[in-house]
Design an enzyme around this catalytic site. Structure first.
Site, mmCIF file in Angstrom:
data_model
loop_
_atom_site.group_PDB
_atom_site.id
_atom_site.type_symbol
_atom_site.label_atom_id
_atom_site.label_comp_id
_atom_site.label_asym_id
_atom_site.label_seq_id
_atom_site.Cartn_x
_atom_site.Cartn_y
_atom_site.Cartn_z
ATOM 1 N N TYR A 110 61.166 -11.661 -48.380
ATOM 2 C CA TYR A 110 60.860 -10.996 -47.113
ATOM 3 C C TYR A 110 59.648 -11.640 -46.452
ATOM 4 O O TYR A 110 59.629 -11.872 -45.244
ATOM 5 C CB TYR A 110 60.605 -9.502 -47.333
ATOM 6 C CG TYR A 110 61.806 -8.732 -47.826
ATOM 7 C CD1 TYR A 110 62.777 -8.299 -46.930
ATOM 8 C CD2 TYR A 110 61.968 -8.438 -49.165
ATOM 9 C CE1 TYR A 110 63.889 -7.586 -47.374
ATOM 10 C CE2 TYR A 110 63.073 -7.729 -49.623
ATOM 11 C CZ TYR A 110 64.022 -7.313 -48.728
ATOM 12 O OH TYR A 110 65.122 -6.610 -49.165
ATOM 13 N N ARG A 134 57.103 -6.087 -44.306
ATOM 14 C CA ARG A 134 57.673 -4.736 -44.162
ATOM 15 C C ARG A 134 58.570 -4.651 -42.922
ATOM 16 O O ARG A 134 59.646 -4.055 -42.965
ATOM 17 C CB ARG A 134 56.575 -3.694 -44.097
ATOM 18 C CG ARG A 134 57.103 -2.270 -44.048
ATOM 19 C CD ARG A 134 55.981 -1.252 -44.061
ATOM 20 N NE ARG A 134 55.142 -1.345 -45.241
ATOM 21 C CZ ARG A 134 55.340 -0.653 -46.358
ATOM 22 N NH1 ARG A 134 56.340 0.201 -46.442
ATOM 23 N NH2 ARG A 134 54.531 -0.793 -47.383
ATOM 24 N N CYS A 158 72.303 -10.577 -45.565
ATOM 25 C CA CYS A 158 71.061 -9.901 -45.957
ATOM 26 C C CYS A 158 70.896 -9.863 -47.471
ATOM 27 O O CYS A 158 69.781 -9.690 -47.963
ATOM 28 C CB CYS A 158 70.996 -8.497 -45.363
ATOM 29 S SG CYS A 158 72.365 -7.443 -45.788
#
Length: 107
Positions: free
Chosen positions: A43, A55, A72
Site C-alpha cells: 500500500y 491508508r 486489488c
C-alpha cells in the site's frame, strides 16, 4: 468467454472498463492495473507513487469491486501480510498463487 480468458490469462484479455469512483480512487485503480501479474506492491509503495498515504490507498483499493479486472489482490501490507480483500484473504492468496504459477514468479 472474455472473462474466462481473463481468469486463465489475466494480461492477455483486455476488457473496456468504465470505473466509477472519485478521481483519487480511479488513480489508485489505474496504478493497480500497472502491477504485473504474479507480482505484488505494498500500500505504501502505491501511496508514494501517487504522492498520498498508505491508508488512503487502502481505502481506495477496498472500494474496487472488479477484483480480477482491476487486480486489488496484488496489494499487500508492508509487513508481508496479505492485507484485506473484499472476498476474503483465502481467495486473495489463491489468485496470487495462480498468477505466480502461470507467470513463473516464485512466491
Amino acid at each position: 468467454p472474455t472473462l474466462l480468458a481473463t481468469l486463465d490469462h489475466p494480461d492477455s484479455a483486455p476488457a473496456p472498463l468504465h470505473l466509477c469512483g472519485t478521481p483519487f480512487q480511479r488513480q489508485v485503480w489505474q496504478a493497480l492495473l500497472g502491477i504485473p501479474s504474479g507480482s505484488t506492491r505494498h500500500y505504501g509503495e502505491i501511496a508514494q507513487q501517487l504522492g498520498s498515504q498508505a491508508r488512503a490507498v487502502g481505502q481506495a483499493v477496498g472500494k474496487n469491486r472488479l477484483a480480477i479486472l482491476v487486480p486489488c489482490h496484488r496489494v499487500t501490507r508492508a509487513d508481508g501480510g496479505p492485507g484485506g480483500f473484499y472476498w476474503g484473504t483465502t481467495l486473495k492468496q489463491r489468485l496470487l498463487d495462480q498468477e505466480r504459477t502461470t507467470t513463473g514468479h516464485a512466491p
